[in-house]
Design an enzyme around this catalytic site. Structure first.
Site, mmCIF file in Angstrom:
data_model
loop_
_atom_site.group_PDB
_atom_site.id
_atom_site.type_symbol
_atom_site.label_atom_id
_atom_site.label_comp_id
_atom_site.label_asym_id
_atom_site.label_seq_id
_atom_site.Cartn_x
_atom_site.Cartn_y
_atom_site.Cartn_z
ATOM 1 C CB SER A 14 -0.927 0.011 1.226
ATOM 2 O OG SER A 14 -0.150 0.037 2.407
ATOM 3 C CB SER A 129 16.890 -7.615 4.769
ATOM 4 O OG SER A 129 17.798 -7.318 5.748
ATOM 5 C CE1 TYR A 143 13.199 -1.474 9.890
ATOM 6 C CE2 TYR A 143 15.430 -0.611 9.653
ATOM 7 C CZ TYR A 143 14.254 -1.080 9.087
ATOM 8 O OH TYR A 143 14.152 -1.167 7.720
ATOM 9 C CE LYS A 147 13.428 -4.588 7.824
ATOM 10 N NZ LYS A 147 12.469 -5.222 6.919
#
Ligand SMILES: NC(=O)c1ccc[n+]([C@@H]2O[C@H](COP(=O)([O-])OP(=O)(O)OC[C@H]3O[C@@H](n4cnc5c(N)ncnc54)[C@H](OP(=O)(O)O)[C@@H]3O)[C@@H](O)[C@H]2O)c1
Length: 268
Positions: A14, A129, A143, A147
């Site tokens: 989106s 990633s 964060y 990853k």
């Protein structure tokens, strides 16, 4: 160059990288199912509602796709969420939300799609990633950890799925100008937080870098090439040369020197 039209499922379609990639792949003649929680407007691909944090939602979206097509050739796990804040002041709730989306979310979609790939005796999983997966960045510890987890999960999956003719790789983007800044979760700092000044400076810098970064179409083009590569590499870094170079510098430079350079970069 398009050699064969593929059926592609991409999550997080989106906005940003997912939206751009879904539109680009559809323009190249692929049948693209773009999944997200909110429905994008005026798109050229088929949208399916999917919340990667819900097993039920993932299963139902995949069933919906299968009702319309007999196969899925490529799965692009792109849905993701940023988080900024000092680790000491980051709540379990925020950590859970990010890992539930960036790591477990990928696993949930894989669990739904891999049986289809195995039955077909072919499939391609591409995980989005980040270049930041290879290093702990200040005030983005959760964060970058999510990853990093995704990177090693990619490597494990690749070995486990080889015998079923399912290819697995990851793409590590550098900074890309998307809506990730406005969607990023931010830890609520304590009123007397010792991190307030440094965090607000680094946070501003992170936002500036993303705002002035390359457009997501560079990732879309790279992905289109990768899915046509007969023997893809395990990891692809995509982005400005300086950011791509940090992956190597992290390996070859003395660790404390690399840390010093990062801290200098962030003015810490
Ligand atoms: N932009 C960068 O600089 C950069 C750099 C490296 C890596 N990345 C990675 O690239 C990916 C895409 O990020 P972006 O920059 O394009 O960010 P973005 O513009 O914020 O888009 C994030 C997408 O993820 C979807 N998403 C988030 N949570 C979801 C959930 N629970 N279920 C389903 N979809 C969900 C969002 O859709 P809904 O909210 O509608 O569900 C949206 O489509 C992420 O994995 C990000 O970590 C980005």
């Amino acid at each position: 160059m398009l050699t064969k039209s593929k059926v592609i499922l991409i999550t997080g379609a989106s906005s940003g990288i997912g939206l751009s990639t879904a539109q680009y792949l559809a323009s190249k003649g692929h049948r693209v199912f773009g999944a997200s929680r909110s429905q994008p407007e005026n798109v050229t691909f088929e949208w399916v509602c999917m919340d990667v944090t819900s097993e039920e939602s993932v299963k139902s979206a995949v069933q919906q796709i299968l009702a319309q097509t007999s196969q899925i050739d490529v799965l692009i796990n792109n849905a993701g969420l940023g988080l900024a804040g000092p680790l000491e002041e980051t709540t379990d709730e925020l950590v859970n939300t990010v890992f539930n989306t960036n790591v477990l979310g990928v696993l949930r979609v894989c669990r739904s799609v891999i049986p289809i790939f195995r039955k077909q005796r072919h499939g391609f999983i591409l995980n989005i990633s980040s270049i930041a997966s290879g290093m702990g960045l200040p005030f983005r510890g959760i964060y970058t950890a999510s990853k990093a987890a995704l990177e090693t999960m990619t490597e494990s999956l690749s070995m486990e799925l080889k015998e079923f003719n399912i290819q697995v790789c990851s793409v590590l983007p550098g900074d890309i100008s998307t809506n990730i800044n406005s969607h990023r979760l931010v830890a609520n700092l304590r009123e007397d937080s010792v991190y307030a000044a440094k965090f607000s400076k680094v946070h501003r810098q992170i936002n500036d870098e993303v705002s002035h970064a390359a457009q997501p179409i560079i990732i879309a083009r790279a992905i289109e090439k990768i899915i046509h590569t007969p023997k893809p590499r395990l990891h692809y870094t995509v982005g400005p040369i300086v950011q791509r170079a940090t992956v190597w510098l992290r390996i070859i430079l003395p660790q404390r020197f690399f840390e010093f350079l990062l801290m200098r970069f962030y003015g810490m």
